[in-house]
Design a protein around this motif. Structure first.
Motif, PDB file in Angstrom:
ATOM      1  N   GLU A  66       0.691  -0.992  -0.070  1.00 52.95           N
ATOM      2  CA  GLU A  66      -0.071   0.083  -0.258  1.00 52.95           C
ATOM      3  C   GLU A  66       1.354   1.164  -0.098  1.00 52.95           C
ATOM      4  OE1 GLU A  66      -2.635  -0.132   3.298  1.00 52.95           O
ATOM      5  OE2 GLU A  66      -3.649  -1.796   2.798  1.00 52.95           O
ATOM      6  N   LEU A  67       0.623   2.285  -0.496  1.00 52.38           N
ATOM      7  CA  LEU A  67       1.028   3.681  -1.019  1.00 52.38           C
ATOM      8  C   LEU A  67      -0.019   4.310  -0.748  1.00 52.38           C
ATOM      9  CD1 LEU A  67       3.846   4.570  -1.298  1.00 52.38           C
ATOM     10  CD2 LEU A  67       3.062   5.344  -3.446  1.00 52.38           C
ATOM     11  N   LEU A  68       0.380   5.508   0.480  1.00 49.47           N
ATOM     12  CA  LEU A  68      -0.792   6.498   0.488  1.00 49.47           C
ATOM     13  C   LEU A  68       0.111   7.882  -0.474  1.00 49.47           C
ATOM     14  CD1 LEU A  68      -3.178   7.892   1.471  1.00 49.47           C
ATOM     15  CD2 LEU A  68      -1.396   8.532   4.188  1.00 49.47           C
ATOM     16  N   VAL A  69      -1.158   8.553  -1.092  1.00 48.33           N
ATOM     17  CA  VAL A  69      -0.503   9.744  -1.415  1.00 48.33           C
ATOM     18  C   VAL A  69      -1.290  11.354  -1.252  1.00 48.33           C
ATOM     19  CG1 VAL A  69       1.236   8.290  -3.278  1.00 48.33           C
ATOM     20  CG2 VAL A  69      -1.018   8.939  -3.509  1.00 48.33           C
ATOM     21  N   SER A  70      -0.612  12.546  -1.964  1.00 43.47           N
ATOM     22  CA  SER A  70      -1.433  13.384  -2.108  1.00 43.47           C
ATOM     23  C   SER A  70      -2.015  13.057  -3.644  1.00 43.47           C
ATOM     24  CB  SER A  70      -0.936  14.586  -1.713  1.00 43.47           C
ATOM     25  OG  SER A  70      -1.852  15.183  -1.741  1.00 43.47           O
ATOM     26  N   VAL A  71      -2.891  12.878  -4.507  1.00 43.41           N
ATOM     27  CA  VAL A  71      -3.456  13.447  -6.094  1.00 43.41           C
ATOM     28  C   VAL A  71      -3.164  14.543  -5.819  1.00 43.41           C
ATOM     29  CG1 VAL A  71      -5.767  13.137  -6.965  1.00 43.41           C
ATOM     30  CG2 VAL A  71      -5.707  11.526  -5.082  1.00 43.41           C
ATOM     31  N   ALA A  72      -3.659  15.411  -5.687  1.00 40.09           N
ATOM     32  CA  ALA A  72      -3.207  17.175  -6.217  1.00 40.09           C
ATOM     33  C   ALA A  72      -1.385  17.357  -6.212  1.00 40.09           C
ATOM     34  CB  ALA A  72      -3.472  18.541  -5.035  1.00 40.09           C
ATOM     35  N   ASP A  73      -0.317  16.417  -5.762  1.00 40.52           N
ATOM     36  CA  ASP A  73       0.871  16.655  -5.896  1.00 40.52           C
ATOM     37  C   ASP A  73       1.468  15.755  -7.973  1.00 40.52           C
ATOM     38  OD1 ASP A  73       0.822  18.345  -3.958  1.00 40.52           O
ATOM     39  OD2 ASP A  73       1.835  16.408  -2.267  1.00 40.52           O
ATOM     40  N   VAL A  74       0.330  14.371  -7.082  1.00 40.47           N
ATOM     41  CA  VAL A  74       1.664  13.584  -8.187  1.00 40.47           C
ATOM     42  C   VAL A  74      -0.169  13.170  -9.791  1.00 40.47           C
ATOM     43  CG1 VAL A  74       2.756  12.619  -6.696  1.00 40.47           C
ATOM     44  CG2 VAL A  74      -0.066  11.177  -6.991  1.00 40.47           C
ATOM     45  N   ARG A  75      -1.781  14.002  -9.559  1.00 43.58           N
ATOM     46  CA  ARG A  75      -1.811  14.302 -10.339  1.00 43.58           C
ATOM     47  C   ARG A  75      -1.003  14.245 -12.292  1.00 43.58           C
ATOM     48  NH1 ARG A  75      -7.310  13.777 -11.225  1.00 43.58           N
ATOM     49  NH2 ARG A  75      -7.309  14.532  -8.809  1.00 43.58           N
ATOM     50  N   SER A  76      -0.157  15.390 -12.127  1.00 47.14           N
ATOM     51  CA  SER A  76      -0.120  14.921 -13.400  1.00 47.14           C
ATOM     52  C   SER A  76       1.084  14.852 -13.500  1.00 47.14           C
ATOM     53  CB  SER A  76       0.252  16.802 -13.496  1.00 47.14           C
ATOM     54  OG  SER A  76       1.170  17.043 -14.965  1.00 47.14           O
ATOM     55  N   GLU A  77       1.386  14.471 -12.888  1.00 49.82           N
ATOM     56  CA  GLU A  77       2.951  13.657 -12.806  1.00 49.82           C
ATOM     57  C   GLU A  77       2.681  11.956 -13.611  1.00 49.82           C
ATOM     58  OE1 GLU A  77       2.640  15.973 -10.637  1.00 49.82           O
ATOM     59  OE2 GLU A  77       4.716  16.834 -10.541  1.00 49.82           O
ATOM     60  N   TYR A  78       1.876  11.499 -12.706  1.00 48.55           N
ATOM     61  CA  TYR A  78       1.028  10.417 -12.911  1.00 48.55           C
ATOM     62  C   TYR A  78      -0.009  10.334 -14.683  1.00 48.55           C
ATOM     63  CZ  TYR A  78      -2.063   6.343 -12.467  1.00 48.55           C
ATOM     64  OH  TYR A  78      -3.200   4.751 -12.353  1.00 48.55           O
ATOM     65  N   ARG A  79      -0.438  10.434 -14.440  1.00 44.39           N
ATOM     66  CA  ARG A  79      -1.345  10.857 -16.002  1.00 44.39           C
ATOM     67  C   ARG A  79       0.327  10.950 -17.152  1.00 44.39           C
ATOM     68  NH1 ARG A  79      -3.334  15.639 -16.251  1.00 44.39           N
ATOM     69  NH2 ARG A  79      -5.070  15.514 -15.033  1.00 44.39           N
ATOM     70  N   ASP A  80       0.680  11.673 -16.853  1.00 47.61           N
ATOM     71  CA  ASP A  80       2.701  11.600 -17.685  1.00 47.61           C
ATOM     72  C   ASP A  80       3.388  10.152 -17.523  1.00 47.61           C
ATOM     73  OD1 ASP A  80       1.930  14.620 -18.713  1.00 47.61           O
ATOM     74  OD2 ASP A  80       2.901  15.214 -17.152  1.00 47.61           O
ATOM     75  N   ALA A  81       2.970   9.455 -17.073  1.00 48.17           N
ATOM     76  CA  ALA A  81       3.666   7.909 -16.741  1.00 48.17           C
ATOM     77  C   ALA A  81       2.844   7.019 -17.101  1.00 48.17           C
ATOM     78  CB  ALA A  81       3.809   7.895 -15.418  1.00 48.17           C
ATOM     79  N   VAL A  82       1.908   6.866 -16.982  1.00 49.14           N
ATOM     80  CA  VAL A  82       0.918   6.463 -18.102  1.00 49.14           C
ATOM     81  C   VAL A  82       1.074   6.450 -19.604  1.00 49.14           C
ATOM     82  CG1 VAL A  82      -1.579   5.625 -18.579  1.00 49.14           C
ATOM     83  CG2 VAL A  82      -0.789   6.326 -15.909  1.00 49.14           C
ATOM     84  N   ALA A  83       1.095   7.767 -19.661  1.00 43.16           N
ATOM     85  CA  ALA A  83       0.607   8.114 -21.395  1.00 43.16           C
ATOM     86  C   ALA A  83       2.522   7.619 -21.739  1.00 43.16           C
ATOM     87  CB  ALA A  83       0.789   9.497 -21.905  1.00 43.16           C
ATOM     88  N   GLY A  84       2.989   7.883 -20.884  1.00 39.67           N
ATOM     89  CA  GLY A  84       4.598   7.481 -21.498  1.00 39.67           C
ATOM     90  C   GLY A  84       4.959   6.084 -22.105  1.00 39.67           C
ATOM     91  N   ALA A  85       4.179   4.959 -20.633  1.00 38.37           N
ATOM     92  CA  ALA A  85       3.979   3.703 -20.590  1.00 38.37           C
ATOM     93  C   ALA A  85       3.405   3.309 -21.801  1.00 38.37           C
ATOM     94  CB  ALA A  85       3.481   3.127 -19.199  1.00 38.37           C
ATOM     95  N   LEU A  86       2.005   3.714 -21.849  1.00 40.77           N
ATOM     96  CA  LEU A  86       1.420   3.267 -22.955  1.00 40.77           C
ATOM     97  C   LEU A  86       2.340   3.261 -24.740  1.00 40.77           C
ATOM     98  CD1 LEU A  86      -2.236   4.513 -22.479  1.00 40.77           C
ATOM     99  CD2 LEU A  86      -1.117   2.341 -22.009  1.00 40.77           C
ATOM    100  N   ALA A  87       3.039   5.201 -24.973  1.00 38.73           N
ATOM    101  CA  ALA A  87       3.463   5.181 -25.925  1.00 38.73           C
ATOM    102  C   ALA A  87       4.613   3.392 -26.312  1.00 38.73           C
ATOM    103  CB  ALA A  87       4.303   6.356 -26.109  1.00 38.73           C
TER     104      ALA A  87
END
Length: 303
Positions: free
Chosen positions: A245-266
Motif C-alpha cells: 500500500e501507498l498513501l499519496v496526495s492526489v493533487a501533488d502527483v496527478r500530472s506526473e501520474y498522467r504523464d507516466a501512464v501516457a509514456g508507458a503506453l507510448a
C-alpha cells in the motif's frame, strides 16, 4: 435478462453485462457486429467460388457479397469449395490485477472484458473455419486448450473462459515462451492483458514469437481509472498482487501520474510495432466492437 433494441456490439460493457452469460453475450455481440459491417474485411481467398445464397444467422462473415448488398440491400453469402484456415491462439491474463475495476458495479473488471472479448473473437474465428485454442495464465499457464475448429470447440472455450477467476501474480513472458515452444505451425497469437508485467521480458517474448513467424496481436486492457487519478484529496494505492500500500496526495502527483501512464503506453507501442506486432489499447468502458475491428484489420492483412 435485459432486452434492448440497440446493437449489442455498440453497448457499453456495463449494459452488456446485464444480457446474460459469456456465451449469450458473445453471440449477441458477434451478430450485431456482423450486421453492422459495411464492407467485407477479408480478401484473397484461394478457393473456387460456387454460388450465392441468402445470408442466415451464423454464416461465415468472410463470404458476404457486399456488391450484391449494394445492389439489393440484402445480404448474400458466397459459397466456396475450399478455404484456407488460420490457426489462432488466445492468451488470457488472469492475474489478480485483472480482477480490478475503478467503479465496481458500473465498469466491469478487466478480466470480464477479456473473457467476453476472447469469446466473441473465438466465435468469429470458428465461423471463418479457423482453428482456435486458449491459454490462461498468471505466474504460469493454468489452463490450456489446443487449437481445433468447429462448434463444439467454441462451446468448450466459452465454458473455460466463463470459469476463469483473477488471482496470483503475472508472468506473461513465461506463458509466451511456453506457447512459442508448443506451436509447431505458424499462426496468430492474441494476448489479452493489462500488461502489469515485467515490460522488457514480455516485449522480448513477444518479439520472439514474431521472430518464429507467428502473427501477434496485443490487446492492452486499461480501466479508465488507470488513466486518471480519482477526484479526491488523498488516495491509497494497493497492489492487488502483493497487497503493498501507498498513501499519496492526489493533487501533488496527478500530472506526473498522467504523464507516466501516457509514456508507458507510448513505450509499449514504440517497442512492438516496429517488429510487426500489432498493439491496441482497449478502454474497458468502451464497446467490444472497437476491439473486434482491430482484429478484423489484422485478419485482413493475413489474407
Amino acid at each position: 435478462m435485459v432486452r434492448s433494441t440497440r446493437r449489442p456490439d455498440l453497448m457499453d460493457p456495463a449494459t452488456l453485462a446485464q444480457l446474460g452469460g459469456v456465451e449469450l453475450v458473445a453471440r449477441e455481440v458477434v451478430e450485431g457486429f456482423l450486421m453492422g459491417l459495411h464492407r467485407s474485411p477479408h480478401r484473397g481467398f484461394s478457393a473456387e467460388f460456387a454460388e450465392l445464397r441468402s445470408y442466415r444467422p451464423g454464416d461465415d462473415l468472410r463470404y458476404i457479397d457486399w456488391r450484391m448488398y449494394g445492389r439489393s440491400d440484402r445480404f448474400y453469402v458466397k459459397q466456396f469449395e475450399e478455404e484456407t484456415n488460420l490457426r489462432a491462439y488466445l492468451l488470457v491474463d488472469i492475474s489478480a490485477s485483472m480482477g480490478w475495476s475503478s467503479e465496481p458495479g458500473t465498469i466491469p473488471t478487466k478480466l470480464w472484458y477479456a473473457r467476453h472479448l476472447a469469446a466473441a473473437m473465438a466465435l468469429i474465428l470458428a465461423r471463418q473455419g479457423d482453428t482456435v485454442g486458449l491459454a490462461a495464465f498468471d505466474d504460469q499457464v493454468v489452463d490450456r486448450i489446443e487449437p481445433r475448429g468447429g462448434r463444439r470447440q467454441w462451446h468448450e472455450l466459452v465454458r473455460r473462459l466463463a470459469g476463469l477467476e483473477a488471482s496470483g501474480g503475472t508472468q506473461a513472458q513465461t506463458a509466451l515462451r511456453e506457447l512459442a515452444g508448443r506451436l509447431r505451425r505458424r499462426g496468430l497469437v492474441i494476448l489479452f492483458s493489462d500488461l502489469l508485467v515485467d515490460p522488457e521480458e514480455t516485449r522480448t517474448a513477444l518479439r520472439f514469437l514474431r521472430h518464429r513467424g507467428h502473427e501477434v496481436l496485443v490487446f492492452h486492457l486499461l480501466d479508465p481509472g488507470e488513466r486518471e487519478l480519482p477526484a479526491a484529496a488523498d488516495a491509497r494505492f494497493v497492489d492487488p498482487e502483493t497487497d503493498a500500500e501507498l498513501l499519496v496526495s492526489v493533487a501533488d502527483v496527478r500530472s506526473e501520474y498522467r504523464d507516466a501512464v501516457a509514456g508507458a503506453l507510448a513505450e509499449w507501442e514504440r517497442s512492438l510495432r516496429p517488429h510487426g506486432i500489432d498493439y491496441e489499447v482497449v478502454d474497458t468502458s468502451r464497446p467490444l466492437s472497437l476491439a473486434l475491428r482491430a482484429y478484423l484489420r489484422k485478419r485482413e492483412r493475413l489474407g
